[in-house]
Design an enzyme around this catalytic site. Sequence first.
Site, PDB file in Angstrom:
ATOM      1  N   PHE A 158       4.184  -9.883   5.709  1.00 28.76           N
ATOM      2  CA  PHE A 158       4.295 -10.267   7.117  1.00 28.76           C
ATOM      3  C   PHE A 158       3.024  -9.979   7.922  1.00 28.76           C
ATOM      4  CE2 PHE A 158       4.992  -5.748   7.630  1.00 28.76           C
ATOM      5  CZ  PHE A 158       4.474  -5.502   8.894  1.00 28.76           C
ATOM      6  N   LYS A 182       5.536 -19.207  -0.613  1.00 28.05           N
ATOM      7  CA  LYS A 182       6.694 -18.643   0.061  1.00 28.05           C
ATOM      8  C   LYS A 182       6.170 -17.668   1.104  1.00 28.05           C
ATOM      9  CE  LYS A 182       9.033 -15.048  -0.017  1.00 28.05           C
ATOM     10  NZ  LYS A 182       9.208 -14.769   1.421  1.00 28.05           N
ATOM     11  N   SER A 235       4.460  -4.852  -0.510  1.00 28.73           N
ATOM     12  CA  SER A 235       4.592  -3.402  -0.698  1.00 28.73           C
ATOM     13  C   SER A 235       4.573  -3.035  -2.186  1.00 28.73           C
ATOM     14  CB  SER A 235       5.902  -2.937  -0.065  1.00 28.73           C
ATOM     15  OG  SER A 235       6.975  -3.613  -0.676  1.00 28.73           O
ATOM     16  N   CYS A 291      -3.372  -3.487   5.303  1.00 26.43           N
ATOM     17  CA  CYS A 291      -3.479  -2.734   4.051  1.00 26.43           C
ATOM     18  C   CYS A 291      -4.829  -2.021   3.970  1.00 26.43           C
ATOM     19  CB  CYS A 291      -3.290  -3.652   2.861  1.00 26.43           C
ATOM     20  SG  CYS A 291      -4.629  -4.807   2.692  1.00 26.43           S
ATOM     21  N   GLU A 402       2.659   5.597   2.848  1.00 28.98           N
ATOM     22  CA  GLU A 402       2.167   4.532   3.734  1.00 28.98           C
ATOM     23  C   GLU A 402       3.107   4.425   4.944  1.00 28.98           C
ATOM     24  OE1 GLU A 402       2.451   0.405   2.282  1.00 28.98           O
ATOM     25  OE2 GLU A 402       0.537  -0.001   3.258  1.00 28.98           O
TER      26      GLU A 402
HETATM   27  P1  NAD Z   1       7.251  -6.655   1.296  1.00 29.29           P
HETATM   28  O1  NAD Z   1       6.984  -6.134  -0.068  1.00 29.29           O
HETATM   29  O2  NAD Z   1       8.474  -6.209   1.983  1.00 29.29           O
HETATM   30  O3  NAD Z   1       7.342  -8.267   1.254  1.00 29.29           O
HETATM   31  C1  NAD Z   1       6.343  -9.058   0.663  1.00 29.29           C
HETATM   32  C2  NAD Z   1       6.965 -10.358   0.172  1.00 29.29           C
HETATM   33  O4  NAD Z   1       7.921 -10.082  -0.857  1.00 29.29           O
HETATM   34  C3  NAD Z   1       7.727 -11.126   1.253  1.00 29.29           C
HETATM   35  O5  NAD Z   1       7.434 -12.490   1.118  1.00 29.29           O
HETATM   36  C4  NAD Z   1       9.178 -10.802   0.978  1.00 29.29           C
HETATM   37  O6  NAD Z   1      10.034 -11.864   1.339  1.00 29.29           O
HETATM   38  C5  NAD Z   1       9.217 -10.560  -0.523  1.00 29.29           C
HETATM   39  N1  NAD Z   1      10.152  -9.504  -0.923  1.00 29.29           N
HETATM   40  C6  NAD Z   1      10.468  -8.375  -0.252  1.00 29.29           C
HETATM   41  N2  NAD Z   1      11.323  -7.626  -0.951  1.00 29.29           N
HETATM   42  C7  NAD Z   1      11.587  -8.277  -2.100  1.00 29.29           C
HETATM   43  C8  NAD Z   1      12.404  -8.008  -3.244  1.00 29.29           C
HETATM   44  N3  NAD Z   1      13.122  -6.897  -3.348  1.00 29.29           N
HETATM   45  N4  NAD Z   1      12.413  -8.922  -4.240  1.00 29.29           N
HETATM   46  C9  NAD Z   1      11.686 -10.040  -4.176  1.00 29.29           C
HETATM   47  N5  NAD Z   1      10.894 -10.342  -3.112  1.00 29.29           N
HETATM   48  C10 NAD Z   1      10.839  -9.485  -2.083  1.00 29.29           C
HETATM   49  O7  NAD Z   1       5.944  -6.375   2.165  1.00 29.29           O
HETATM   50  P2  NAD Z   1       5.732  -6.596   3.745  1.00 29.29           P
HETATM   51  O8  NAD Z   1       6.493  -5.541   4.477  1.00 29.29           O
HETATM   52  O9  NAD Z   1       5.949  -8.003   4.101  1.00 29.29           O
HETATM   53  O10 NAD Z   1       4.166  -6.325   3.869  1.00 29.29           O
HETATM   54  C11 NAD Z   1       3.619  -5.059   4.058  1.00 29.29           C
HETATM   55  C12 NAD Z   1       3.099  -4.463   2.773  1.00 29.29           C
HETATM   56  O11 NAD Z   1       2.116  -5.328   2.208  1.00 29.29           O
HETATM   57  C13 NAD Z   1       2.396  -3.145   2.983  1.00 29.29           C
HETATM   58  O12 NAD Z   1       2.775  -2.254   1.963  1.00 29.29           O
HETATM   59  C14 NAD Z   1       0.917  -3.494   2.889  1.00 29.29           C
HETATM   60  O13 NAD Z   1       0.078  -2.436   2.500  1.00 29.29           O
HETATM   61  C15 NAD Z   1       0.960  -4.572   1.864  1.00 29.29           C
HETATM   62  N6  NAD Z   1      -0.236  -5.416   1.922  1.00 29.29           N
HETATM   63  C16 NAD Z   1      -1.156  -5.287   0.915  1.00 29.29           C
HETATM   64  C17 NAD Z   1      -2.317  -6.027   0.942  1.00 29.29           C
HETATM   65  C18 NAD Z   1      -3.344  -5.888  -0.146  1.00 29.29           C
HETATM   66  O14 NAD Z   1      -4.228  -6.714  -0.232  1.00 29.29           O
HETATM   67  N7  NAD Z   1      -3.262  -4.879  -0.990  1.00 29.29           N
HETATM   68  C19 NAD Z   1      -2.557  -6.929   1.995  1.00 29.29           C
HETATM   69  C20 NAD Z   1      -1.597  -7.055   2.996  1.00 29.29           C
HETATM   70  C21 NAD Z   1      -0.431  -6.284   2.938  1.00 29.29           C
END
Ligand code: NAD
Length: 502
Positions: A158, A182, A235, A291, A402
């Site tokens: 997000f 997605k 995450s 991140c 985090e």
């Molecule tokens: P999230 O893991 O909750 O969601 C990411 C994606 O996965 C979304 O599209 C979501 O719909 C899907 N998703 C969530 N839970 C799922 C599950 N159990 N099974 C299958 N799909 C699932 O992450 P978020 O809250 O949207 O984003 C924040 C996180 O992203 C933070 O931890 C941040 O550090 C990380 N991030 C990392 C980078 C990087 O380059 N390393 C860049 C941006 C964000």
Amino acid sequence: MAILEEPIKEPVNVMNYIGGEWVESKGKYVDIVNPATMKVIGRVPRSTADELNGAVKAAWDAFEEWRRTPPVARARCLFRLKELLEENFEELSRIVVMEHGKIIDEARGEVRRGIENVEVAAGIPSLMMGYNLEDVARGIDEYVIYQPVGVFGVISPFNFPFMVPLWFAPYAVATGNCVIIKPSSEDPISQMKIAELAEEAGFPPGVWNVVNGGREVVNAMLEHPDISGICFVGSTPVAKNVIYKKCGETGKRVIAQAGAKNFILVMPDANLERTIAACMTSFFGNAGQRCLAGANLVVVGEGLSEQEFNNFYDKVVKAFVDSASKIRVGYGLDESVQMGPVRDEEKKKRIIGYIEKGIEEGAKLVLDGRQVKLIGDWPTNCFLNPTVFTEVTPDMTIGREEIFGPVACIMRARTFDEAVDMIHGNPYGNSASIFTQSGKWAREFRYRVLCGNIGINIGIPAPMAFFPFGGMKNSFFGVLHGQGREAIRFFTEAKVVIERWF
Ligand code: NAD
């Protein structure tokens, strides 16, 4: 206080884009709320596995013709997309503010970084070239050619709703593959706009697809035998236990970029004024939901006496807290504002939980952002002000996990080695920065620290589109990274030909 014009006037009905058609999902719809105003700005479906399967079929139907399209012609679609993104630059930036909450300058930066990936991918005729050697044995020549693989899924978080899918999708289609994006269901509107522009740019139906939703769509992608690979950013628990694990089981290639807990070291010789300014955007930009955000500020006493170290620590804390307390918080479409809300009420609750835990575990709360002060009269539901803890240790929950919000943890390290040990004691390895005037410490830092993105007098070491976006330990699962040459390699098979003519 002047608010820029909002581009979203009526709630947007977010549609799927499959095989060149805009289709309404049969799944359940949920509201998208602007976290600054708490107004509903759209609704997004939780698409079904069947809908994802339809997109995979449409993408494969397009693949054969698209891979035969000469790279120069594919590049022209990217050039047109780049032009259209430029024409819509300000509108797209404002949409990002409304769907995510970040301030307009951050949204413009995000859109710029996204477009840069389209620019880099447009160089595909040069980037995709193989190599050869004549006479590997007498009269025998050998060469490698890079070929597209098929259909890729892109799953994004997000916090950068516009940019993150563009770390991958332009390279995937430039190399002759088809993609299914997605977006995060929390802020999917800008991805719908990009797909509209991709259609206008002339990508053939089925090359660029968007299927909205949550884990049903992700699981369907992971299970689908005809998805060749997955690009995931999100995450760590999802990256590691869902994406990487499942891709291993099903034999899909994978890039899984994950969570972070980034350390910033301040050495005694640092230029304090510049360091604090860089820290403000690092710790509090995007309301800490980056991140690459600074999370732990480590004041290092290398070479100082006990008394000098105490004075230095106090000086850094004072300068940091003074600046943090002046950050103007409000609606991101007010250009005088420096920090927006966090994405939603649940995230705010989670961050407050961490603040309470910090107090409970004995850290000193020196700036309490729970007392919300805003520029303008906005509902406070998703807002927090900058929060600062001192006397944090790496084993405390707030020093280790985090938080993903505007909460800074200030720590002490007696020596440089102790500070590096703190970084290495943390399970994440996304980024780390050092502020110093010393080449010796800068080099040591760059050489030794196990993090994928290193900043030297840089608060947010975000790689440009022509460099890979790094990550180590629990921040990255895979081998090749998003962006630039590594993305080209990820989206292609290397085929080796050995040739002899009688
Ligand atoms: P999230 O893991 O909750 O969601 C990411 C994606 O996965 C979304 O599209 C979501 O719909 C899907 N998703 C969530 N839970 C799922 C599950 N159990 N099974 C299958 N799909 C699932 O992450 P978020 O809250 O949207 O984003 C924040 C996180 O992203 C933070 O931890 C941040 O550090 C990380 N991030 C990392 C980078 C990087 O380059 N390393 C860049 C941006 C964000």
